[in-house]
Motif scaffolding. Structure first.
Motif, PDB file in Angstrom:
ATOM      1  N   ALA A  32       1.002  -1.133  -0.186  1.00  0.00           N
ATOM      2  CA  ALA A  32       0.011  -0.026   0.011  1.00  0.00           C
ATOM      3  C   ALA A  32       1.092   1.554  -0.061  1.00  0.00           C
ATOM      4  N   ASN A  33       1.852   1.029   0.420  1.00  0.00           N
ATOM      5  CA  ASN A  33       3.376   2.341  -0.193  1.00  0.00           C
ATOM      6  C   ASN A  33       2.982   3.048   1.298  1.00  0.00           C
ATOM      7  N   ALA A  34       2.602   2.731   2.225  1.00  0.00           N
ATOM      8  CA  ALA A  34       2.454   3.342   4.218  1.00  0.00           C
ATOM      9  C   ALA A  34       3.600   3.777   4.063  1.00  0.00           C
ATOM     10  N   SER A  35       3.903   5.067   5.463  1.00  0.00           N
ATOM     11  CA  SER A  35       4.622   5.435   5.345  1.00  0.00           C
ATOM     12  C   SER A  35       6.245   4.716   5.961  1.00  0.00           C
ATOM     13  N   ASP A  36       6.823   5.014   5.873  1.00  0.00           N
ATOM     14  CA  ASP A  36       8.054   4.352   6.277  1.00  0.00           C
ATOM     15  C   ASP A  36       8.032   4.503   7.656  1.00  0.00           C
ATOM     16  N   GLN A  37       7.296   4.991   8.508  1.00  0.00           N
ATOM     17  CA  GLN A  37       7.559   4.606   9.846  1.00  0.00           C
ATOM     18  C   GLN A  37       6.635   3.423  10.489  1.00  0.00           C
ATOM     19  N   VAL A  38       5.263   3.588   9.429  1.00  0.00           N
ATOM     20  CA  VAL A  38       4.236   2.447   9.633  1.00  0.00           C
ATOM     21  C   VAL A  38       5.170   0.956   9.165  1.00  0.00           C
ATOM     22  N   ILE A  39       5.475   0.909   7.773  1.00  0.00           N
ATOM     23  CA  ILE A  39       5.948  -0.193   7.207  1.00  0.00           C
ATOM     24  C   ILE A  39       7.106  -0.617   8.066  1.00  0.00           C
ATOM     25  N   HIS A  40       7.918   0.195   9.068  1.00  0.00           N
ATOM     26  CA  HIS A  40       9.196   0.000  10.218  1.00  0.00           C
ATOM     27  C   HIS A  40       8.541  -0.884  11.729  1.00  0.00           C
TER      28      HIS A  40
END
Length: 139
Positions: A32-40
């Motif tokens: 979903a190309n979530a923010s880097d913080q969410v993916i992390h």
């Protein structure tokens, strides 16, 4: 194998299953190309709980050798079980709320992330100290 080690191993399997299931929201966040913080945050939840389960299995394997008394074995087991379940709550909730849970004074679910992190960290630390003590007195 003593009862405490068996319980520890059983709860380790639950934590491992939960950790592996967290791979799905991790993959979904990437797609979903979530923010880097969410993916992390999802990566931390997925990987750290998997590693925590591996730690639990390792301790369960050596616990009968290093904890010569039942109370010490149960103390180590209970600390690690409580710690792992606290992290099972805190790490995915951190990804959901986008809050790391590292600061006091948080509101709502962020407070639960903080509490889960603190219980998890304290439980792991106390369990490790008891394990070291147990290993030392078993020599």
């Amino acid at each position: 194998m003593n009862q405490a080690a068996q319980h520890l191993a059983f709860h380790g399997t639950i934590v491992l299953l939960f950790a592996l299931l967290l791979g799905a929201p991790y993959a979904r966040a990437i797609k979903a190309n979530a923010s880097d913080q969410v993916i992390h945050s999802w990566r931390v939840a997925h990987q750290s709980l998997s590693l925590g389960a591996a730690l639990i299995f390792s301790v369960a394997a050596v616990l009968p050798m290093v904890a010569k008394t039942e109370p010490l074995a149960w103390a180590v087991s209970l600390c690690l079980i409580v710690s792992s379940y606290a992290f099972c709550v805190a790490t995915p909730l951190a990804a959901i709320t986008k809050d790391r849970g590292l600061a006091t004074g948080a509101k709502g679910l962020a407070r639960l992330v903080y509490l889960g992190n603190m219980v998890g960290a304290l439980g792991s630390l106390v369990g490790a100290f008891i394990l070291v003590y147990s290993a030392g007195v078993s020599l």
